[in-house]
Scaffold this active site. Structure first.
Site, PDB file in Angstrom:
ATOM      1  N   ASN A   6       9.891   4.523   2.757  1.00 59.13           N
ATOM      2  CA  ASN A   6       9.867   4.019   4.125  1.00 59.13           C
ATOM      3  C   ASN A   6      11.198   3.334   4.423  1.00 59.13           C
ATOM      4  O   ASN A   6      11.930   2.948   3.516  1.00 59.13           O
ATOM      5  CB  ASN A   6       8.758   2.963   4.262  1.00 59.13           C
ATOM      6  CG  ASN A   6       7.381   3.524   4.019  1.00 59.13           C
ATOM      7  OD1 ASN A   6       6.740   4.032   4.912  1.00 59.13           O
ATOM      8  ND2 ASN A   6       6.919   3.429   2.782  1.00 59.13           N
ATOM      9  N   HIS A  13       6.462   4.650  12.561  1.00 54.30           N
ATOM     10  CA  HIS A  13       6.449   4.567  11.097  1.00 54.30           C
ATOM     11  C   HIS A  13       7.441   5.614  10.595  1.00 54.30           C
ATOM     12  O   HIS A  13       7.167   6.808  10.649  1.00 54.30           O
ATOM     13  CB  HIS A  13       5.033   4.864  10.600  1.00 54.30           C
ATOM     14  CG  HIS A  13       4.871   4.852   9.112  1.00 54.30           C
ATOM     15  ND1 HIS A  13       4.100   3.917   8.456  1.00 54.30           N
ATOM     16  CD2 HIS A  13       5.352   5.670   8.138  1.00 54.30           C
ATOM     17  CE1 HIS A  13       4.123   4.163   7.152  1.00 54.30           C
ATOM     18  NE2 HIS A  13       4.879   5.230   6.941  1.00 54.30           N
ATOM     19  N   ARG A  35       0.833  -1.205   0.000  1.00 49.22           N
ATOM     20  CA  ARG A  35       0.000   0.000   0.000  1.00 49.22           C
ATOM     21  C   ARG A  35       0.871   1.260   0.000  1.00 49.22           C
ATOM     22  O   ARG A  35       0.994   1.942  -0.998  1.00 49.22           O
ATOM     23  CB  ARG A  35      -0.945  -0.024   1.224  1.00 49.22           C
ATOM     24  CG  ARG A  35      -2.172   0.887   1.090  1.00 49.22           C
ATOM     25  CD  ARG A  35      -1.899   2.356   1.344  1.00 49.22           C
ATOM     26  NE  ARG A  35      -1.373   2.634   2.675  1.00 49.22           N
ATOM     27  CZ  ARG A  35      -0.969   3.827   3.060  1.00 49.22           C
ATOM     28  NH1 ARG A  35      -0.997   4.850   2.229  1.00 49.22           N
ATOM     29  NH2 ARG A  35      -0.487   4.017   4.274  1.00 49.22           N
ATOM     30  N   ASP A  36       1.519   1.539   1.115  1.00 47.79           N
ATOM     31  CA  ASP A  36       2.318   2.762   1.232  1.00 47.79           C
ATOM     32  C   ASP A  36       3.517   2.733   0.287  1.00 47.79           C
ATOM     33  O   ASP A  36       3.961   3.767  -0.211  1.00 47.79           O
ATOM     34  CB  ASP A  36       2.787   2.922   2.688  1.00 47.79           C
ATOM     35  CG  ASP A  36       3.218   4.339   3.019  1.00 47.79           C
ATOM     36  OD1 ASP A  36       2.917   5.249   2.235  1.00 47.79           O
ATOM     37  OD2 ASP A  36       3.859   4.538   4.064  1.00 47.79           O
ATOM     38  N   HIS A  44      10.226   7.211   7.736  1.00 45.63           N
ATOM     39  CA  HIS A  44      10.758   7.336   6.374  1.00 45.63           C
ATOM     40  C   HIS A  44      12.233   7.700   6.476  1.00 45.63           C
ATOM     41  O   HIS A  44      12.657   8.337   7.431  1.00 45.63           O
ATOM     42  CB  HIS A  44       9.974   8.385   5.592  1.00 45.63           C
ATOM     43  CG  HIS A  44       8.618   7.910   5.166  1.00 45.63           C
ATOM     44  ND1 HIS A  44       8.239   7.783   3.846  1.00 45.63           N
ATOM     45  CD2 HIS A  44       7.545   7.492   5.889  1.00 45.63           C
ATOM     46  CE1 HIS A  44       7.000   7.324   3.781  1.00 45.63           C
ATOM     47  NE2 HIS A  44       6.556   7.135   5.014  1.00 45.63           N
ATOM     48  N   CYS A  89       5.214   9.726   0.476  1.00 48.90           N
ATOM     49  CA  CYS A  89       3.855  10.267   0.550  1.00 48.90           C
ATOM     50  C   CYS A  89       3.577  11.154  -0.657  1.00 48.90           C
ATOM     51  O   CYS A  89       4.339  12.087  -0.934  1.00 48.90           O
ATOM     52  CB  CYS A  89       3.683  11.079   1.834  1.00 48.90           C
ATOM     53  SG  CYS A  89       2.071  11.866   1.988  1.00 48.90           S
TER      54      CYS A  89
END
Length: 302
Positions: A249, A207, A15-16, A209, A240
């Site tokens: 990430n 989370h 997803r991300d 990055h 993002c």
């Protein structure tokens, strides 16, 4: 504080990791990615997103992805749901967990969704209520928790405020996300300690990055603050679409290698993840951003 003996790694690449890809990634490839990650031993995989295809076209096939994956028992397959329509699609797709999101930065919230932080969180009340009624796990993600592309450093009290609002919505887990990767170890420790004064540390995740190469240090700082859940993305995929300059990430391979070195249990097969990172990078026609993954591949090639 001593480090945890075991951590949960939430794999976010389907997803991300893929949402920012300019060329559409074939649905079959997304399904195989999730299946490979399931086989590697992840207990939580962020698998799809039910957002408007107008805003994130890469995620338009979420229903097909969820229908096509081979589900491993005891693994949570999570999806992003921005509204009630998205939640209904997630429910139809038999998602195990739905994820809602809000920024800790007032400037980011105003700039991207034209409303205040409080208003943005309030919009999720129907989704949260529906999730609870349906018995679906609910996770809340706090974006820009350590920095914002518009206002700079995010006040700690803003992060705590959003965490409390998400707790009030009934979130089972709350992500503290360094969306643009500007956080450093000292600040991460301060933020995590402040958040865990109002939320049980067992329900808080980090989370990170890797924009400035600080992610592994930040994870270590978060563990020292009592956190034992972390998000990562195979091959360091991601970024993002609404945060300029945000790179991928933290790479799952790098996190697993560090955990292995610290003697911390993850239940995940590092070799299988490294192979998956190499495989998906080749399909996306790029080099893996994972240092450990690249080194392991080179060692295997000798």
């Amino acid at each position: 504080m001593s480090l945890p003996s075991k951590v949960k790694i939430v794999e976010v690449s389907p997803r991300d990791g893929l949402q920012n890809e300019k060329e559409f990634v074939d649905t079959a490839l997304k399904i195989e990615l999730v299946n490979r990650l399931s086989a590697a031993g992840f207990v939580n995989i962020e698998s799809a997103s039910f957002v408007s295809p107008k805003w994130v076209p890469q995620m338009a096939d979420g229903g097909d992805v969820m229908a096509g994956i081979i589900r491993r028992p005891d693994t949570l397959y999570s999806v992003l749901t921005p509204n009630l329509r998205g939640f209904e699609a997630a429910l139809a797709a038999h998602a195990d967990e739905v994820v809602i999101f809000g920024a800790a930065s007032e400037a980011f919230s105003q700039k991207n969704i034209n409303c205040s932080i409080a208003e943005s969180i309030a919009r999720f009340e129907p989704v949260a209520q529906a999730a609870k009624e349906a018995g679906v796990r609910l996770r809340g993600s706090i974006s820009c928790a350590l920095g914002c592309p518009y206002q700079g450093e995010t006040p700690i009290e803003s992060v705590v405020d959003v965490a409390q609002r998400m707790l009030a919505l009934g979130c089972d887990e709350i992500d503290v996300a360094d969306t643009i990767g500007t956080g450093t170890a000292k600040r991460v420790g301060q933020v995590m300690r402040a958040v865990t004064e109002v939320v049980d540390p067992a329900r808080v995740s980090g989370h990170f990055h890797d924009t400035y190469g600080q992610s592994l240090a930040n994870i270590l700082a978060a563990m020292e603050a009592g956190i034992s859940i972390f998000h990562s993305s195979v091959a360091g995929l991601g970024g993002c679409p609404y945060a300029k300059g945000a790179t991928g990430n933290v790479a799952t391979e790098d996190v697993l290698y560090m955990m292995q070195g610290l003697g911390i249990e993850t239940g995940i097969d590092l070799e299988a993840v490294a192979d998956t990172g190499l495989w998906i990078s080749q399909h996306l026609n790029r080099k893996s951003s994972s240092r450990a993954g690249t080194a392991l591949a080179a060692r295997k090639a000798v």
